[in-house]
Design a protein around this motif. Structure first.
Motif, mmCIF file in Angstrom:
data_model
loop_
_atom_site.group_PDB
_atom_site.id
_atom_site.type_symbol
_atom_site.label_atom_id
_atom_site.label_comp_id
_atom_site.label_asym_id
_atom_site.label_seq_id
_atom_site.Cartn_x
_atom_site.Cartn_y
_atom_site.Cartn_z
ATOM 1 N N PHE A 37 0.841 -1.192 0.000
ATOM 2 C CA PHE A 37 0.000 0.000 0.000
ATOM 3 C C PHE A 37 0.879 1.246 0.000
ATOM 4 O O PHE A 37 1.826 1.357 0.771
ATOM 5 N N TYR A 38 0.567 2.176 -0.885
ATOM 6 C CA TYR A 38 1.282 3.447 -0.977
ATOM 7 C C TYR A 38 0.274 4.583 -0.896
ATOM 8 O O TYR A 38 -0.877 4.430 -1.286
ATOM 9 N N THR A 39 0.737 5.726 -0.415
ATOM 10 C CA THR A 39 -0.051 6.951 -0.489
ATOM 11 C C THR A 39 0.429 7.721 -1.713
ATOM 12 O O THR A 39 1.532 7.477 -2.215
ATOM 13 N N GLU A 45 7.201 10.929 -4.204
ATOM 14 C CA GLU A 45 8.543 11.104 -3.647
ATOM 15 C C GLU A 45 9.424 9.877 -3.851
ATOM 16 O O GLU A 45 10.598 9.884 -3.480
ATOM 17 N N GLY A 46 8.869 8.809 -4.430
ATOM 18 C CA GLY A 46 9.656 7.606 -4.679
ATOM 19 C C GLY A 46 9.985 6.825 -3.423
ATOM 20 O O GLY A 46 10.961 6.099 -3.372
ATOM 21 N N LYS A 47 9.171 6.993 -2.402
ATOM 22 C CA LYS A 47 9.373 6.279 -1.142
ATOM 23 C C LYS A 47 8.231 5.300 -0.958
ATOM 24 O O LYS A 47 7.247 5.346 -1.672
ATOM 25 N N GLY A 48 8.354 4.442 0.032
ATOM 26 C CA GLY A 48 7.278 3.501 0.257
ATOM 27 C C GLY A 48 7.294 2.957 1.660
ATOM 28 O O GLY A 48 8.142 3.304 2.467
ATOM 29 N N PRO A 49 6.339 2.056 1.944
ATOM 30 C CA PRO A 49 6.291 1.454 3.274
ATOM 31 C C PRO A 49 7.536 0.630 3.535
ATOM 32 O O PRO A 49 8.047 -0.040 2.651
ATOM 33 N N LYS A 50 8.032 0.722 4.748
ATOM 34 C CA LYS A 50 9.208 -0.045 5.168
ATOM 35 C C LYS A 50 10.399 0.208 4.236
ATOM 36 O O LYS A 50 11.148 -0.694 3.907
ATOM 37 N N ALA A 51 10.542 1.440 3.775
ATOM 38 C CA ALA A 51 11.665 1.872 2.935
ATOM 39 C C ALA A 51 11.751 1.104 1.625
ATOM 40 O O ALA A 51 12.819 0.957 1.059
ATOM 41 N N LEU A 52 10.622 0.610 1.110
ATOM 42 C CA LEU A 52 10.611 -0.067 -0.183
ATOM 43 C C LEU A 52 10.267 0.933 -1.269
ATOM 44 O O LEU A 52 9.180 1.500 -1.280
ATOM 45 N N LYS A 53 11.191 1.168 -2.153
ATOM 46 C CA LYS A 53 10.990 2.130 -3.226
ATOM 47 C C LYS A 53 10.097 1.517 -4.306
ATOM 48 O O LYS A 53 10.334 0.393 -4.740
ATOM 49 N N PRO A 54 9.062 2.241 -4.742
ATOM 50 C CA PRO A 54 8.191 1.699 -5.787
ATOM 51 C C PRO A 54 8.942 1.588 -7.115
ATOM 52 O O PRO A 54 9.770 2.433 -7.450
ATOM 53 N N GLY A 63 -4.193 4.592 -1.957
ATOM 54 C CA GLY A 63 -5.416 5.132 -1.380
ATOM 55 C C GLY A 63 -5.295 6.622 -1.151
ATOM 56 O O GLY A 63 -4.211 7.139 -0.890
ATOM 57 N N GLY A 64 -6.398 7.302 -1.283
ATOM 58 C CA GLY A 64 -6.426 8.740 -1.051
ATOM 59 C C GLY A 64 -7.797 9.287 -1.377
ATOM 60 O O GLY A 64 -8.760 8.543 -1.564
ATOM 61 N N LEU A 65 -7.872 10.613 -1.448
ATOM 62 C CA LEU A 65 -9.118 11.288 -1.780
ATOM 63 C C LEU A 65 -9.127 11.649 -3.259
ATOM 64 O O LEU A 65 -8.123 12.125 -3.797
ATOM 65 N N VAL A 66 -10.264 11.442 -3.910
ATOM 66 C CA VAL A 66 -10.433 11.835 -5.308
ATOM 67 C C VAL A 66 -10.595 13.349 -5.335
ATOM 68 O O VAL A 66 -11.507 13.896 -4.707
ATOM 69 N N LEU A 67 -9.684 14.024 -6.034
ATOM 70 C CA LEU A 67 -9.750 15.490 -6.090
ATOM 71 C C LEU A 67 -10.937 15.940 -6.939
ATOM 72 O O LEU A 67 -11.134 15.453 -8.054
ATOM 73 N N PRO A 68 -11.740 16.876 -6.426
ATOM 74 C CA PRO A 68 -12.892 17.371 -7.175
ATOM 75 C C PRO A 68 -12.461 17.997 -8.507
ATOM 76 O O PRO A 68 -11.438 18.658 -8.596
ATOM 77 N N GLY A 69 -13.256 17.735 -9.524
ATOM 78 C CA GLY A 69 -13.009 18.310 -10.842
ATOM 79 C C GLY A 69 -11.959 17.577 -11.665
ATOM 80 O O GLY A 69 -11.596 18.036 -12.739
ATOM 81 N N THR A 70 -11.470 16.447 -11.179
ATOM 82 C CA THR A 70 -10.408 15.742 -11.907
ATOM 83 C C THR A 70 -10.870 14.458 -12.581
ATOM 84 O O THR A 70 -10.093 13.813 -13.266
#
Length: 164
Positions: A37-39, A45-54, A63-70
């Protein structure tokens, strides 16, 4: 070394090598099926959970919020794209081919599962919307701490993806 001892040693060595190979294959198979899971901020920023780079082509959940109008829908197919954000300010574009959940709305939290196309784009094969105002996956809730349904101070340049 007597023949009996040599035979015993050969059997034990064969068992150890077989177990080692089995464990190695099992770990390799499990690694291929883990979707981290990534934010949006972690991806940008090229970072990830437990220092795992995507990595490009990696399967993941975001996961996140869907920006209005996009939210942009194709007129000729079921293709849709939208931008996700989190409290860290990262913005990621999610592309999806299919029917979105009934509860999918702009300004609300979602989790998408897909493949990383680039650090700003995820090609999703599944989109999940929260079922009410009370429930949200813990990873998304942590990523959105302190953020209301959307951040109105995003500039048009940020929404177009030119800043990250």
């Amino acid at each position: 070394m007597n023949p009996r001892r040599k035979k015993r040693l050969t059997i034990i060595l064969s068992i150890v090598v077989g177990l080692g190979a089995s464990i190695g294959l099992l770990l390799f198979a499990l690694q291929q099926n883990i979707d981290l899971f990534y934010t949006p901020t972690e991806l940008v920023e090229g970072k990830g959970p437990k220092a795992l780079k995507p990595e490009l082509g990696q399967r993941l959940r975001i996961g996140g919020l869907v920006l209005p109008g996009t939210v942009e829908r194709s007129e000729t197919s079921l293709a849709v794209s939208f931008k996700l954000s989190d409290a860290g300010g990262g913005i990621v574009t999610v592309t999806y081919e299919g029917i979105l959940p009934d509860l999918f709305r702009e300004g609300q939290g979602i989790v998408a599962q897909g493949e990383l196309s680039d650090l700003n784009t995820v090609a999703a094969f599944e989109v999940l919307a929260k079922h009410d105002e009370e429930y949200m996956p813990s990873e998304v809730a942590e990523a959105l701490v302190g953020m209301e349904h959307f951040k109105p101070e995003y500039t048009e340049a940020q929404l177009q993806g030119s800043t990250h």
